[in-house]
Scaffold this motif. Structure first.
Motif, PDB file in Angstrom:
ATOM      1  N   PHE A 153      28.076  11.280   6.752  1.00 56.58           N
ATOM      2  CA  PHE A 153      27.263  12.381   6.245  1.00 56.58           C
ATOM      3  C   PHE A 153      25.780  12.026   6.275  1.00 56.58           C
ATOM      4  N   ALA A 154      25.448  10.802   5.880  1.00 59.49           N
ATOM      5  CA  ALA A 154      24.048  10.385   5.869  1.00 59.49           C
ATOM      6  C   ALA A 154      23.460  10.485   7.278  1.00 59.49           C
ATOM      7  N   GLN A 155      24.263  10.084   8.277  1.00 59.61           N
ATOM      8  CA  GLN A 155      23.779  10.166   9.650  1.00 59.61           C
ATOM      9  C   GLN A 155      23.524  11.618  10.048  1.00 59.61           C
ATOM     10  N   LEU A 156      24.461  12.505   9.677  1.00 61.32           N
ATOM     11  CA  LEU A 156      24.264  13.931   9.972  1.00 61.32           C
ATOM     12  C   LEU A 156      22.995  14.449   9.294  1.00 61.32           C
ATOM     13  N   MET A 157      22.803  14.032   8.047  1.00 60.75           N
ATOM     14  CA  MET A 157      21.647  14.522   7.298  1.00 60.75           C
ATOM     15  C   MET A 157      20.340  14.040   7.949  1.00 60.75           C
ATOM     16  N   PHE A 158      20.343  12.797   8.398  1.00 59.25           N
ATOM     17  CA  PHE A 158      19.148  12.298   9.100  1.00 59.25           C
ATOM     18  C   PHE A 158      18.940  13.069  10.398  1.00 59.25           C
ATOM     19  N   GLN A 159      20.042  13.383  11.096  1.00 57.69           N
ATOM     20  CA  GLN A 159      19.914  14.143  12.346  1.00 57.69           C
ATOM     21  C   GLN A 159      19.303  15.519  12.085  1.00 57.69           C
ATOM     22  N   ALA A 160      19.638  16.072  10.905  1.00 56.85           N
ATOM     23  CA  ALA A 160      19.099  17.379  10.555  1.00 56.85           C
ATOM     24  C   ALA A 160      17.694  17.270   9.969  1.00 56.85           C
ATOM     25  N   GLY A 161      17.146  16.050   9.913  1.00 58.71           N
ATOM     26  CA  GLY A 161      15.783  15.858   9.426  1.00 58.71           C
ATOM     27  C   GLY A 161      15.686  15.672   7.921  1.00 58.71           C
ATOM     28  N   GLY A 162      16.813  15.404   7.253  1.00 56.14           N
ATOM     29  CA  GLY A 162      16.791  15.265   5.795  1.00 56.14           C
ATOM     30  C   GLY A 162      16.537  13.839   5.344  1.00 56.14           C
ATOM     31  N   SER A 163      16.507  13.646   4.035  1.00 60.88           N
ATOM     32  CA  SER A 163      16.340  12.314   3.471  1.00 60.88           C
ATOM     33  C   SER A 163      17.031  12.271   2.112  1.00 60.88           C
ATOM     34  N   TYR A 164      17.225  11.052   1.578  1.00 55.70           N
ATOM     35  CA  TYR A 164      17.865  10.920   0.271  1.00 55.70           C
ATOM     36  C   TYR A 164      16.982  11.473  -0.835  1.00 55.70           C
ATOM     37  N   TRP A 165      15.692  11.118  -0.772  1.00 52.13           N
ATOM     38  CA  TRP A 165      14.757  11.589  -1.807  1.00 52.13           C
ATOM     39  C   TRP A 165      13.359  11.707  -1.233  1.00 52.13           C
ATOM     40  N   ASP A 166      12.507  12.423  -1.983  1.00 48.29           N
ATOM     41  CA  ASP A 166      11.129  12.585  -1.509  1.00 48.29           C
ATOM     42  C   ASP A 166      10.267  11.430  -1.992  1.00 48.29           C
ATOM     43  N   SER A 167       8.966  11.506  -1.734  1.00 50.04           N
ATOM     44  CA  SER A 167       8.097  10.366  -2.034  1.00 50.04           C
ATOM     45  C   SER A 167       8.026  10.098  -3.535  1.00 50.04           C
ATOM     46  N   SER A 168       8.317  11.121  -4.360  1.00 47.37           N
ATOM     47  CA  SER A 168       8.287  10.881  -5.807  1.00 47.37           C
ATOM     48  C   SER A 168       9.616  10.296  -6.309  1.00 47.37           C
ATOM     49  N   GLY A 169      10.575  10.164  -5.416  1.00 53.07           N
ATOM     50  CA  GLY A 169      11.848   9.579  -5.816  1.00 53.07           C
ATOM     51  C   GLY A 169      12.885  10.599  -6.220  1.00 53.07           C
ATOM     52  N   LYS A 170      12.528  11.880  -6.160  1.00 55.80           N
ATOM     53  CA  LYS A 170      13.465  12.933  -6.552  1.00 55.80           C
ATOM     54  C   LYS A 170      14.453  13.211  -5.425  1.00 55.80           C
ATOM     55  N   ALA A 171      15.722  13.281  -5.745  1.00 49.10           N
ATOM     56  CA  ALA A 171      16.743  13.475  -4.714  1.00 49.10           C
ATOM     57  C   ALA A 171      16.566  14.805  -4.003  1.00 49.10           C
ATOM     58  N   THR A 172      16.793  14.820  -2.688  1.00 49.60           N
ATOM     59  CA  THR A 172      16.548  16.036  -1.899  1.00 49.60           C
ATOM     60  C   THR A 172      17.748  16.409  -1.045  1.00 49.60           C
ATOM     61  N   PHE A 173      18.940  16.223  -1.615  1.00 48.73           N
ATOM     62  CA  PHE A 173      20.135  16.559  -0.836  1.00 48.73           C
ATOM     63  C   PHE A 173      20.292  18.063  -0.676  1.00 48.73           C
ATOM     64  N   SER A 174      19.841  18.834  -1.685  1.00 45.90           N
ATOM     65  CA  SER A 174      20.027  20.277  -1.550  1.00 45.90           C
ATOM     66  C   SER A 174      18.888  20.935  -0.767  1.00 45.90           C
ATOM     67  N   SER A 175      18.290  20.166   0.134  1.00 43.89           N
ATOM     68  CA  SER A 175      17.326  20.745   1.071  1.00 43.89           C
ATOM     69  C   SER A 175      18.083  21.479   2.180  1.00 43.89           C
ATOM     70  N   ASP A 176      17.339  22.161   3.063  1.00 44.53           N
ATOM     71  CA  ASP A 176      17.982  22.834   4.195  1.00 44.53           C
ATOM     72  C   ASP A 176      18.727  21.823   5.059  1.00 44.53           C
ATOM     73  N   ALA A 177      18.093  20.665   5.247  1.00 44.77           N
ATOM     74  CA  ALA A 177      18.715  19.648   6.102  1.00 44.77           C
ATOM     75  C   ALA A 177      20.047  19.195   5.513  1.00 44.77           C
ATOM     76  N   GLY A 178      20.038  18.934   4.197  1.00 44.76           N
ATOM     77  CA  GLY A 178      21.272  18.506   3.544  1.00 44.76           C
ATOM     78  C   GLY A 178      22.344  19.583   3.651  1.00 44.76           C
ATOM     79  N   LYS A 179      21.915  20.830   3.456  1.00 42.88           N
ATOM     80  CA  LYS A 179      22.864  21.944   3.504  1.00 42.88           C
ATOM     81  C   LYS A 179      23.459  22.092   4.911  1.00 42.88           C
ATOM     82  N   ASN A 180      22.575  22.010   5.931  1.00 50.31           N
ATOM     83  CA  ASN A 180      23.071  22.102   7.312  1.00 50.31           C
ATOM     84  C   ASN A 180      24.086  21.013   7.597  1.00 50.31           C
ATOM     85  N   ALA A 181      23.737  19.803   7.172  1.00 52.10           N
ATOM     86  CA  ALA A 181      24.610  18.659   7.471  1.00 52.10           C
ATOM     87  C   ALA A 181      25.964  18.829   6.789  1.00 52.10           C
ATOM     88  N   LEU A 182      25.941  19.230   5.519  1.00 51.36           N
ATOM     89  CA  LEU A 182      27.219  19.333   4.807  1.00 51.36           C
ATOM     90  C   LEU A 182      28.041  20.522   5.313  1.00 51.36           C
TER      91      LEU A 182
END
Lengths: 300, 440, 305
Positions: free
Chosen positions: B224-253
């Motif tokens: 899943f992490a690989q898919l999320m990276f392929q979709a341009g996502g990341s675990y968290w933003d620069s402030s450390g807040k998790a960003t799984f429910s971004s568009d990238a995370g949603k596309n990947a899942l």
């Protein structure tokens, strides 16, 4: 105090203390001190590397608010209760069976008894194979009967019952033997009297055997239950706590907290709660046994 | 193959015979043993100059290689003896942590993927930046793989073996539905279309064509992490807040879950590490995997052994960047070592071209430096793996990664089983990850 | 001596069957045998199946176990494909020493609690009974920390810092099995039933207390010793969680741990795994069968507590 008999008495007492001290010292080191230490750690924040910091009841507060803890507690209880309720009934039936004079009865008892000698690691590996959906014989047999493959260990609803059945299979022999001894200790005269009074086999079972076995049954139930409350190895080997969290038990949570999250405080508070649960259960056993022993004609 | 070698040797080795002797001697000396309670103990102290190395998952041949060739070279260079401690991967992290907690880490330790931050954040490892910068071979290391050895901008280890994950294909299956090595999918849509053709429901050869590295551990989270990276996502933003429910995370899942919904992947097909996996057994035709699927097929597939090809890293759409991932094993130096210079010499020796080539062959892994490519083993591998290594994105460096992976995996399973929608699952992942990281 | 042993044997064996009743209920006998056979089959079939897999080829599955022929060499290969010889030695050392220690301590303490009225006996007895129910898992984590921080051991200084303590040592692996409340309790239950006269006679002959314990009573306690020994052996040999956390390197692993690692490493063959499973179970199963007649009476005695 100068008489020879009291001198001998004193010598004897000194010998008694000398004989009992080593065992008491070791048990102190491996049971009592760790229990106290667990109590202390459960009130601290401690990662094994930096010094423990006192946090009061914070760990318990967190634990009670943690979904994963309740999930693990539910799983543990489900596993223990499920296995033991079914297990005691089956063990009693098998014990009744073997209490009859059967040719080859001793050999058959031994067969049921053997798995109990093997470790949970061994039993878990064997059953991982038996349960396998692709190459395991159980599913091969089911498919042969036209039944769809059952994913014993990867289906969320099957995983825990599968481990339950496996554990029951392993433990049955041990508890069956205890019940068998209990049955054989029931005075034949009681059974015969009931027979003369016209009681049939079922009536004799429920009116004579069960009441006479009460305290043995209680012992089996509680001992089995307490053992099952500590389930870890089967999940670790067979499912690693999955699928989702279906087979993650309290001891598994404790292991995870301690050794992957480095949270000794949380691990210790789980240990303390588990200990309290066990103490409570065994107090109930004592109480129950006292009640029953008053009612019984003879102690089994 | 390394594994085939150790399972099929028929003659008792010298080591086995020696061990049988040890057994007898051990039985004879029981009381002595119980009295002193030795074992390997921590041998860093004491007389003689010894440096200890904690190895994980090494087989007998690897150990022999290190004990002879490497130990001799090390002794010539530094005058130190090499003491090996070995353990397995499964409980390796726990062993490392307990050793760190009791300050009995070996001088040089093996680190698995994502272990750098958890150990470095507890001050268990020595920063190596200065020493690395001064080494004239430092430019040879794969830059992407070095990031897995960093924590808060400091370098704590040198990579020596990589498990690069990309889409791997079983060519006999693919050929049967008209694919060749030149027409392998490069985008998600192409991959899914291929899966449809391969499925038995459309007359293809595979019951559940795509396997997502589904094991009892966190394999599916890694996919899943690989898919999320392929979709341009990341675990968290620069402030450390998790960003799984971004568009990238949603596309990947959504993409991942669709395979299970459409019957192209099987949640119950779990690899235990023993026997044939889904691809080797022919239940699946492709897997997001690394050398493992290649080796497993060599060891367990029916003969003739089907060809396994490592395909190009996938991209989410034709315009996005291709991404592969890698799980990188490294050597680091314990912060508490009394022999920093010698420990660094050992790390250099272990990551030198010739040692790395041999170690890679023994453990079945890819090199982490561009010039360690001369071994017959490496040349015999599907070449797609080393091409994919150029597109590696590693996992973020966080002290909590070992708790984050399993937490994500559990929620992913809920989504796959349809017990949560993908939105709900991603929100829950964000919540859990923030909780673990202590982010409000 | 013979009288005591006879009494135990009587207890441990099934009481004489109730033949009269059995004869009266003849029509039901066949049904009983069928049920008994079904029960046994539930146990024998899986066990024999495992033996079959362990002798089969690497691709055994479902019904076809021997499609690649029979391979008795699997047992040798399995033993060599991981460090099983080493793990076997480790398990043996840990188990034998800790069981011996547990038996000795249980005899000593059990004897004193049963036959000597020293001060504090009630307290010790009460403590033991309370400890009978403490789950070993509860004390794993604190015990682990205590032993790794143990002062002056394994490179530790006087404050318990600096080294690994008993981590990764034989002694560390043995610790939880060195003594058990249950062992002491079982021995006490046995000693208490032995006649007083033996000791009194020996005392008149001028024997010291330790000699009376060791040479007069303990030889009579063999059945109970056998029970405690088998329980201790099984506990140490089959333990998994403690060696999992207490070892740091492969050369200290026990069989149970080695077996799990063998299972989890990539590309292990099922036939070799099952062969390994059988090899490591044989010692404890043999011991069980050997000690069965004592054992059954022992666990029953334990249930009377």
């Amino acid at each position: 105090m100068a008489s020879p008999s009291s001198l001998a008495e004193r010598k004897m007492r000194r010998a008694g203390v000398a004989l009992v001290t080593p065992a008491v010292a070791v048990i102190l080191l491996i049971s009592i001190i760790p229990l106290i230490v667990a109590g202390y750690f459960s009130l601290t924040k401690f990662d094994m590397i930096n010094k423990p910091q006192w946090v009061g009841l914070e760990n318990y507060r967190r634990l009670f608010g943690d979904e994963a803890f309740w999930e693990a507690a539910t799983n543990t209880f489900y596993f223990a209760f499920g296995q033991v309720v079914v297990g005691v009934v089956v063990a009693l039936m098998v014990a009744m069976l073997f209490s009859q004079a059967l040719k080859g009865g001793a050999a058959m008892r031994t067969v049921v008894y053997i798995p109990q000698a093997a470790s949970y690691v061994v039993i878990s590996l064997i059953w991982t194979f038996l349960f396998d959906p692709a190459i395991g014989p159980i599913n091969a047999a089911l498919n042969g009967l036209g039944i769809d493959t059952i994913y014993f260990l990867t289906d969320q609803n099957w995983a825990m019952p599968s481990i339950m059945v496996m554990s029951l299979w392993r433990n049955l022999g041990y508890f069956m033997v205890i019940l068998l001894a209990g049955i054989q200790a029931i005075p034949t005269s009681i059974n015969e009297a009931a027979h003369v009074d016209g009681a049939n086999a079922f009536q004799r079972f429920f009116l004579v055997t069960i009441p006479q076995l009460k305290s043995t049954l209680l012992f089996v139930f509680v001992t089995w239950f307490l053992g099952a409350m500590q389930m870890f190895t089967q999940s670790y080997v067979m499912t690693q706590g999955g699928p989702i969290n279906a087979t993650r038990t309290l001891v598994y949570r404790m292991y995870d907290s301690a050794f992957t999250e480095l949270n000794i405080g949380a691990a210790s508070s789980i240990a303390v709660l588990l200990f309290l649960a066990v103490v409570l259960a065994s107090l109930l056993l004592k109480l129950g046994q006292k009640l029953f022993s008053r009612q019984e004609l003879s102690t089994p | 193959m390394p594994n085939a070698a150790h399972t099929t040797s028929h003659l008792p080795s010298r080591r086995t015979i020696l061990r049988a002797g040890t057994l007898a001697a051990g039985l004879g000396a029981l009381s002595a043993l119980s009295a002193c309670g030795t074992g390997t103990g921590s041998a860093t102290g004491g007389g003689g100059k010894t440096l200890s190395l904690q190895l994980l998952g090494a087989d007998e041949k690897t150990i022999d290689f290190l004990k002879t060739t490497v130990a001799e070279q090390f002794k010539t260079k530094t005058g130190f003896e090499l003491e090996l401690r070995t353990s397995d991967w499964a409980s390796g992290f726990q062993k490392m942590v307990t050793a760190a907690a009791s300050s009995s880490l070996a001088d040089v330790v093996t680190l698995g993927g994502i272990w750098t931050a958890p150990l470095a954040s507890k001050n268990a490892l020595l920063p190596l930046d200065e020493k690395f910068a001064a080494w004239d071979e430092s430019a040879q290391f794969n830059k992407n793989m070095l990031t897995d050895a960093r924590y808060e901008d400091k370098l704590y280890a040198l990579p020596f073996a990589a498990d690069t994950r990309t889409a791997c294909y079983r060519m006999d299956h693919l050929e049967s539905v008209g694919y060749t090595e030149d027409t392998l999918p490069t985008t998600w849509d192409e991959y899914k279309a291929m899966a449809e053709k391969l499925s038995t429901k459309n007359g293809g050869p595979a019951k559940s064509p795509i396997s997502w590295f589904n094991d009892k551990s966190i394999g599916i989270q890694q996919s899943f992490a690989q898919l999320m990276f392929q979709a341009g996502g990341s675990y968290w933003d620069s402030s450390g807040k998790a960003t799984f429910s971004s568009d990238a995370g949603k596309n990947a899942l959504d993409y991942l879950v669709s395979f299970y919904k459409d019957g192209l992947s099987d949640f119950n097909d779990v690899f235990t590490g023993t026997g044939a996996g889904a691809v080797a057994a022919g239940r699946s035709s492709a897997e997001y995997s690394g050398l493992l699927v290649y080796r497993n097929t060599q060891d367990f597939a029916d003969k003739p052994t089907p060809k396994i090809v490592a395909g190009p890293p996938l991209k989410a759409t034709s315009s996005s960047a291709p991404v592969s991932s890698a799980w990188v094993n490294k050597f680091g130096v314990a912060a508490g070592t009394k022999h920093q210079d010698e420990a660094w010499e050992l790390v250099k020796l272990l990551t030198s071209v010739s040692t790395m080539e041999t170690l890679n062959e023994r453990v079945g892994a890819l090199p982490t430096r561009t010039d360690a490519v001369n071994s017959d083993f490496f040349k015999g591998l599907p070449e797609g793996f080393s091409k994919a290594s150029e597109f590696v994105v590693t996992q973020p460096s966080s002290p909590n990664m070992l708790a984050i992976g399993p937490a994500i995996k559990i929620v992913l399973q809920k989504a796959i089983l349809g017990q949560a929608t993908t939105e709900e699952a991603l929100t829950e992942i964000d919540k859990k990850v923030n909780e673990i990281n202590g982010v409000a | 001596m013979s009288t005591v042993l006879d009494r135990i044997d009587e207890k441990s064996q099934a009481r004489p069957p109730r033949m009269q009743k059995a004869r009266r209920r003849k029509p039901g006998r066949a049904r009983l045998y069928v049920i008994a056979l079904v029960v046994c089959a539930m146990y024998l079939v899986p066990m024999l199946y495992v033996v079959g897999v362990s002798l089969g080829g690497p691709t055994a599955s479902g019904g076809a176990l021997f499609s690649d022929g029979v391979h008795p060499e699997n047992f040798l290969n399995a033993f060599q494909s991981a460090d099983f010889a080493l793990y076997f030695a480790n398990s043996t050392i840990v188990t034998v020493v800790s069981s011996a220690c547990q038996v000795a301590l249980s005899c000593m303490a059990g004897y004193a609690l049963a036959r000597i009225n020293f001060r504090g006996r009630g307290l010790v007895m009460g403590g033991l009974i309370a400890l009978l129910v403490v789950p070993p898992e509860v004390i794993m984590v604190p015990l682990f920390i205590i032993l790794t921080k143990f002062p002056l051991l394994g490179g530790n200084d006087i404050l318990g810092a600096g080294g690994g303590g008993l981590l990764n040592t034989y002694f560390g692996l043995m610790v939880p099995h060195l003594a058990s409340a249950l062992g002491v309790f079982l021995m006490r239950q046995f000693y208490i039933d032995l006649p007083d006269e033996l000791g009194q006679a020996a005392r008149l002959d001028g024997a010291g207390e330790f000699r009376i314990f060791w040479q007069v009573y303990t030889p009579l306690a063999f059945p109970a010793v056998a029970v405690v020994a088998v329980l201790a052996f099984q506990g140490a040999w089959n333990d998994f969680l403690w060696p999992l956390i207490m070892t740091r390197s492969n050369d200290m692993q026990t069989l149970q741990l080695g077996l799990t690692v063998f299972f989890q490493q990539d590309s292990t063959q099922w036939n070799l795994l099952m062969a390994a499973v059988l090899i490591i179970s044989i010692p404890v199963v043999v011991l069980f069968l050997f000690g069965q007649r004592y054992f059954q009476s022992g666990i029953v005695a334990g249930s009377d507590k």
